[in-house]
Write a protein that holds these residues in place. Structure first.
Motif, PDB file in Angstrom:
ATOM      1  N   LEU A  95       0.838  -1.207   0.000  1.00 20.20           N
ATOM      2  CA  LEU A  95       0.000   0.000   0.000  1.00 20.20           C
ATOM      3  C   LEU A  95       0.868   1.250   0.000  1.00 20.20           C
ATOM      4  O   LEU A  95       0.638   2.177  -0.785  1.00 20.20           O
ATOM      5  CB  LEU A  95      -0.923   0.012   1.220  1.00 20.20           C
ATOM      6  CG  LEU A  95      -2.021  -1.043   1.267  1.00 20.20           C
ATOM      7  CD1 LEU A  95      -2.707  -1.016   2.631  1.00 20.20           C
ATOM      8  CD2 LEU A  95      -3.025  -0.836   0.151  1.00 20.20           C
ATOM      9  N   ARG A 136       2.839   1.812  -3.371  1.00 26.08           N
ATOM     10  CA  ARG A 136       1.997   2.296  -4.466  1.00 26.08           C
ATOM     11  C   ARG A 136       1.535   3.726  -4.225  1.00 26.08           C
ATOM     12  O   ARG A 136       1.514   4.548  -5.141  1.00 26.08           O
ATOM     13  CB  ARG A 136       0.791   1.363  -4.657  1.00 26.08           C
ATOM     14  CG  ARG A 136      -0.088   1.770  -5.793  1.00 26.08           C
ATOM     15  CD  ARG A 136       0.651   1.768  -7.121  1.00 26.08           C
ATOM     16  NE  ARG A 136      -0.239   2.196  -8.179  1.00 26.08           N
ATOM     17  CZ  ARG A 136       0.149   2.777  -9.292  1.00 26.08           C
ATOM     18  NH1 ARG A 136       1.438   2.972  -9.543  1.00 26.08           N
ATOM     19  NH2 ARG A 136      -0.735   3.160 -10.190  1.00 26.08           N
ATOM     20  N   SER A 181     -10.637   6.970  -0.809  1.00 29.76           N
ATOM     21  CA  SER A 181     -11.138   5.606  -0.634  1.00 29.76           C
ATOM     22  C   SER A 181     -12.301   5.526   0.341  1.00 29.76           C
ATOM     23  O   SER A 181     -12.828   4.444   0.570  1.00 29.76           O
ATOM     24  CB  SER A 181     -10.002   4.700  -0.121  1.00 29.76           C
ATOM     25  OG  SER A 181      -8.903   4.724  -0.986  1.00 29.76           O
ATOM     26  N   LEU A 189     -10.572  -3.036   0.946  1.00 36.22           N
ATOM     27  CA  LEU A 189      -9.522  -3.409   0.005  1.00 36.22           C
ATOM     28  C   LEU A 189      -9.897  -2.995  -1.411  1.00 36.22           C
ATOM     29  O   LEU A 189      -9.062  -2.464  -2.153  1.00 36.22           O
ATOM     30  CB  LEU A 189      -9.273  -4.916   0.080  1.00 36.22           C
ATOM     31  CG  LEU A 189      -8.055  -5.430  -0.652  1.00 36.22           C
ATOM     32  CD1 LEU A 189      -6.775  -4.950   0.015  1.00 36.22           C
ATOM     33  CD2 LEU A 189      -8.089  -6.937  -0.712  1.00 36.22           C
ATOM     34  N   SER A 193      -7.933  -0.216  -3.616  1.00 34.79           N
ATOM     35  CA  SER A 193      -7.328  -0.625  -4.889  1.00 34.79           C
ATOM     36  C   SER A 193      -7.769   0.280  -6.031  1.00 34.79           C
ATOM     37  O   SER A 193      -6.977   0.578  -6.930  1.00 34.79           O
ATOM     38  CB  SER A 193      -7.640  -2.095  -5.199  1.00 34.79           C
ATOM     39  OG  SER A 193      -9.003  -2.280  -5.489  1.00 34.79           O
ATOM     40  N   VAL A 249      -4.781  -0.116  -8.835  1.00 36.38           N
ATOM     41  CA  VAL A 249      -4.209  -1.455  -8.944  1.00 36.38           C
ATOM     42  C   VAL A 249      -5.338  -2.473  -8.830  1.00 36.38           C
ATOM     43  O   VAL A 249      -6.399  -2.180  -8.292  1.00 36.38           O
ATOM     44  CB  VAL A 249      -3.147  -1.747  -7.860  1.00 36.38           C
ATOM     45  CG1 VAL A 249      -1.945  -0.847  -8.012  1.00 36.38           C
ATOM     46  CG2 VAL A 249      -3.736  -1.641  -6.463  1.00 36.38           C
ATOM     47  N   GLU A 250      -5.087  -3.653  -9.320  1.00 34.04           N
ATOM     48  CA  GLU A 250      -6.027  -4.752  -9.146  1.00 34.04           C
ATOM     49  C   GLU A 250      -5.964  -5.192  -7.678  1.00 34.04           C
ATOM     50  O   GLU A 250      -4.872  -5.281  -7.115  1.00 34.04           O
ATOM     51  CB  GLU A 250      -5.655  -5.922 -10.049  1.00 34.04           C
ATOM     52  CG  GLU A 250      -5.852  -5.652 -11.520  1.00 34.04           C
ATOM     53  CD  GLU A 250      -7.323  -5.506 -11.883  1.00 34.04           C
ATOM     54  OE1 GLU A 250      -8.159  -6.214 -11.286  1.00 34.04           O
ATOM     55  OE2 GLU A 250      -7.630  -4.687 -12.761  1.00 34.04           O
ATOM     56  N   PRO A 251      -7.110  -5.486  -7.081  1.00 31.68           N
ATOM     57  CA  PRO A 251      -7.091  -5.974  -5.694  1.00 31.68           C
ATOM     58  C   PRO A 251      -6.176  -7.192  -5.519  1.00 31.68           C
ATOM     59  O   PRO A 251      -5.504  -7.324  -4.495  1.00 31.68           O
ATOM     60  CB  PRO A 251      -8.545  -6.324  -5.408  1.00 31.68           C
ATOM     61  CG  PRO A 251      -9.335  -5.541  -6.393  1.00 31.68           C
ATOM     62  CD  PRO A 251      -8.464  -5.392  -7.601  1.00 31.68           C
ATOM     63  N   TRP A 298      -3.382  -7.786  -6.864  1.00 26.29           N
ATOM     64  CA  TRP A 298      -1.977  -7.389  -6.726  1.00 26.29           C
ATOM     65  C   TRP A 298      -1.635  -7.120  -5.265  1.00 26.29           C
ATOM     66  O   TRP A 298      -0.532  -7.430  -4.812  1.00 26.29           O
ATOM     67  CB  TRP A 298      -1.688  -6.139  -7.569  1.00 26.29           C
ATOM     68  CG  TRP A 298      -0.267  -5.705  -7.443  1.00 26.29           C
ATOM     69  CD1 TRP A 298       0.820  -6.226  -8.095  1.00 26.29           C
ATOM     70  CD2 TRP A 298       0.234  -4.662  -6.606  1.00 26.29           C
ATOM     71  NE1 TRP A 298       1.968  -5.561  -7.699  1.00 26.29           N
ATOM     72  CE2 TRP A 298       1.629  -4.594  -6.793  1.00 26.29           C
ATOM     73  CE3 TRP A 298      -0.357  -3.775  -5.716  1.00 26.29           C
ATOM     74  CZ2 TRP A 298       2.438  -3.689  -6.116  1.00 26.29           C
ATOM     75  CZ3 TRP A 298       0.449  -2.868  -5.052  1.00 26.29           C
ATOM     76  CH2 TRP A 298       1.830  -2.831  -5.251  1.00 26.29           C
ATOM     77  N   LEU A 299      -2.583  -6.567  -4.533  1.00 24.22           N
ATOM     78  CA  LEU A 299      -2.332  -6.241  -3.127  1.00 24.22           C
ATOM     79  C   LEU A 299      -2.201  -7.489  -2.264  1.00 24.22           C
ATOM     80  O   LEU A 299      -1.434  -7.491  -1.299  1.00 24.22           O
ATOM     81  CB  LEU A 299      -3.453  -5.350  -2.578  1.00 24.22           C
ATOM     82  CG  LEU A 299      -3.537  -3.949  -3.168  1.00 24.22           C
ATOM     83  CD1 LEU A 299      -4.797  -3.249  -2.684  1.00 24.22           C
ATOM     84  CD2 LEU A 299      -2.292  -3.139  -2.795  1.00 24.22           C
TER      85      LEU A 299
END
Length: 90
Positions: free
Chosen positions: A16, A19, A34, A56, A60, A65-67, A69-70
């Motif tokens: 987190l 990014r 968010s 989440l 994201s 980003v794609e969830p 990826w996290l």
């Protein structure tokens, strides 16, 4: 001893933060965009708390980003110590 879930939270937090910094955003900006409490977001980055699925997803989107990826790899056996693997129940 550090648990696997604690290590996973720390890794998620580092992702987190990395990014967010790549995007040039402050913690409070990510939290506001968010719709997450700023204090809670800070705890997520420090690995002191775990997000809900909804949180989440919201984060994201903000971090672009794609969830997946996290959270990718957070359940890998590499996160577990040898004793945790041996005592793990299925």
């Amino acid at each position: 001893m550090t648990t696997a879930s604690y290590r996973a939270s720390r890794i998620l937090g580092r992702r987190l933060r990395r990014r967010r910094e790549e995007l040039g955003l402050r913690q409070d900006e990510v939290a506001a965009l968010s719709q997450v409490n700023a204090s809670h977001y800070g705890k997520l980055e420090r690995g002191e708390s775990n997000p809900t699925v909804q949180t989440l997803l919201q984060i994201s989107i903000t971090l672009e980003v794609e969830p997946a990826w996290l959270v990718r790899g957070l359940d890998d056996e590499a996160l577990l110590s040898a004793s945790e693997i041996m005592h793990r129940s299925f």
